[in-house]
Design a protein around this motif. Structure first.
Motif, PDB file in Angstrom:
ATOM      1  N   ALA A  15       0.834  -1.204   0.000  1.00 14.83           N
ATOM      2  CA  ALA A  15       0.000   0.000   0.000  1.00 14.83           C
ATOM      3  C   ALA A  15       0.873   1.260   0.000  1.00 14.83           C
ATOM      4  N   THR A  16       1.959   1.223   0.751  1.00 12.21           N
ATOM      5  CA  THR A  16       2.873   2.367   0.787  1.00 12.21           C
ATOM      6  C   THR A  16       3.539   2.571  -0.568  1.00 12.21           C
ATOM      7  N   ALA A  17       3.979   1.490  -1.189  1.00 11.42           N
ATOM      8  CA  ALA A  17       4.615   1.599  -2.509  1.00 11.42           C
ATOM      9  C   ALA A  17       3.635   2.135  -3.542  1.00 11.42           C
ATOM     10  N   ARG A  18       2.381   1.705  -3.492  1.00 10.54           N
ATOM     11  CA  ARG A  18       1.373   2.232  -4.420  1.00 10.54           C
ATOM     12  C   ARG A  18       1.159   3.720  -4.211  1.00 10.54           C
ATOM     13  N   ALA A  19       1.119   4.164  -2.963  1.00 11.24           N
ATOM     14  CA  ALA A  19       0.939   5.585  -2.677  1.00 11.24           C
ATOM     15  C   ALA A  19       2.132   6.404  -3.156  1.00 11.24           C
ATOM     16  N   VAL A  20       3.334   5.873  -2.995  1.00 11.13           N
ATOM     17  CA  VAL A  20       4.537   6.565  -3.454  1.00 11.13           C
ATOM     18  C   VAL A  20       4.515   6.706  -4.970  1.00 11.13           C
ATOM     19  N   VAL A  21       4.161   5.640  -5.666  1.00 12.21           N
ATOM     20  CA  VAL A  21       4.096   5.675  -7.132  1.00 12.21           C
ATOM     21  C   VAL A  21       2.986   6.618  -7.589  1.00 12.21           C
ATOM     22  N   ALA A  22       1.855   6.619  -6.901  1.00 13.75           N
ATOM     23  CA  ALA A  22       0.750   7.513  -7.258  1.00 13.75           C
ATOM     24  C   ALA A  22       1.151   8.977  -7.096  1.00 13.75           C
ATOM     25  N   ALA A  23       2.080   9.257  -6.187  1.00 14.44           N
ATOM     26  CA  ALA A  23       2.569  10.616  -5.991  1.00 14.44           C
ATOM     27  C   ALA A  23       3.629  10.992  -7.022  1.00 14.44           C
ATOM     28  N   GLY A  24       3.981  10.062  -7.904  1.00 15.82           N
ATOM     29  CA  GLY A  24       4.944  10.339  -8.956  1.00 15.82           C
ATOM     30  C   GLY A  24       6.387  10.098  -8.550  1.00 15.82           C
ATOM     31  N   HIS A  73       9.567   7.324  -7.071  1.00 17.26           N
ATOM     32  CA  HIS A  73      10.044   5.961  -7.289  1.00 17.26           C
ATOM     33  C   HIS A  73      10.172   5.279  -5.934  1.00 17.26           C
ATOM     34  N   PRO A  74       9.524   4.128  -5.723  1.00 19.57           N
ATOM     35  CA  PRO A  74       9.486   3.531  -4.388  1.00 19.57           C
ATOM     36  C   PRO A  74      10.786   2.928  -3.888  1.00 19.57           C
ATOM     37  N   THR A  75      11.773   2.729  -4.755  1.00 16.71           N
ATOM     38  CA  THR A  75      13.009   2.088  -4.309  1.00 16.71           C
ATOM     39  C   THR A  75      14.183   3.051  -4.198  1.00 16.71           C
ATOM     40  N   ILE A  76      13.965   4.320  -4.478  1.00 18.32           N
ATOM     41  CA  ILE A  76      15.048   5.297  -4.409  1.00 18.32           C
ATOM     42  C   ILE A  76      14.832   6.191  -3.196  1.00 18.32           C
ATOM     43  N   GLY A  77      15.787   6.179  -2.283  1.00 14.57           N
ATOM     44  CA  GLY A  77      15.715   7.033  -1.105  1.00 14.57           C
ATOM     45  C   GLY A  77      16.270   8.416  -1.403  1.00 14.57           C
ATOM     46  N   PRO A  78      15.909   9.432  -0.628  1.00  6.42           N
ATOM     47  CA  PRO A  78      16.336  10.794  -0.937  1.00  6.42           C
ATOM     48  C   PRO A  78      17.813  11.060  -0.658  1.00  6.42           C
ATOM     49  N   PHE A  79      18.410  10.405   0.325  1.00  5.44           N
ATOM     50  CA  PHE A  79      19.789  10.694   0.698  1.00  5.44           C
ATOM     51  C   PHE A  79      20.652   9.450   0.720  1.00  5.44           C
ATOM     52  N   ILE A  80      20.400   8.533  -0.203  1.00  7.18           N
ATOM     53  CA  ILE A  80      21.165   7.306  -0.255  1.00  7.18           C
ATOM     54  C   ILE A  80      22.486   7.552  -0.978  1.00  7.18           C
ATOM     55  N   ILE A  81      23.584   7.227  -0.314  1.00  9.51           N
ATOM     56  CA  ILE A  81      24.899   7.353  -0.932  1.00  9.51           C
ATOM     57  C   ILE A  81      25.545   5.982  -0.917  1.00  9.51           C
ATOM     58  N   GLY A  82      25.830   5.479  -2.093  1.00  8.90           N
ATOM     59  CA  GLY A  82      26.413   4.151  -2.187  1.00  8.90           C
ATOM     60  C   GLY A  82      27.199   4.018  -3.471  1.00  8.90           C
TER      61      GLY A  82
END
Length: 51
Positions: free
Chosen positions: A28-37, A39-48
């Protein structure tokens, strides 16, 4: 997982219900993230190594 992996068949039913609930909540969270435009697998401050 390897050849020595064994699933705990004697685990309680509560654990299975919690796993199911977390899966439904994540979907449900992933659907809401996608509906907001977003990407559900990309974090805002991920450094790798891949960023």
């Amino acid at each position: 997982m390897g050849p020595d992996f064994r699933r705990d068949t004697g685990a309680s039913d509560e654990n299975a219900l919690l796993n199911y609930g977390y899966t439904v909540l994540r979907a449900a969270t992933a659907r809401a993230v996608v509906a907001a435009g977003l990407h559900p697998t990309i974090g805002p401050f991920i450094i790798g190594p891949s960023t």
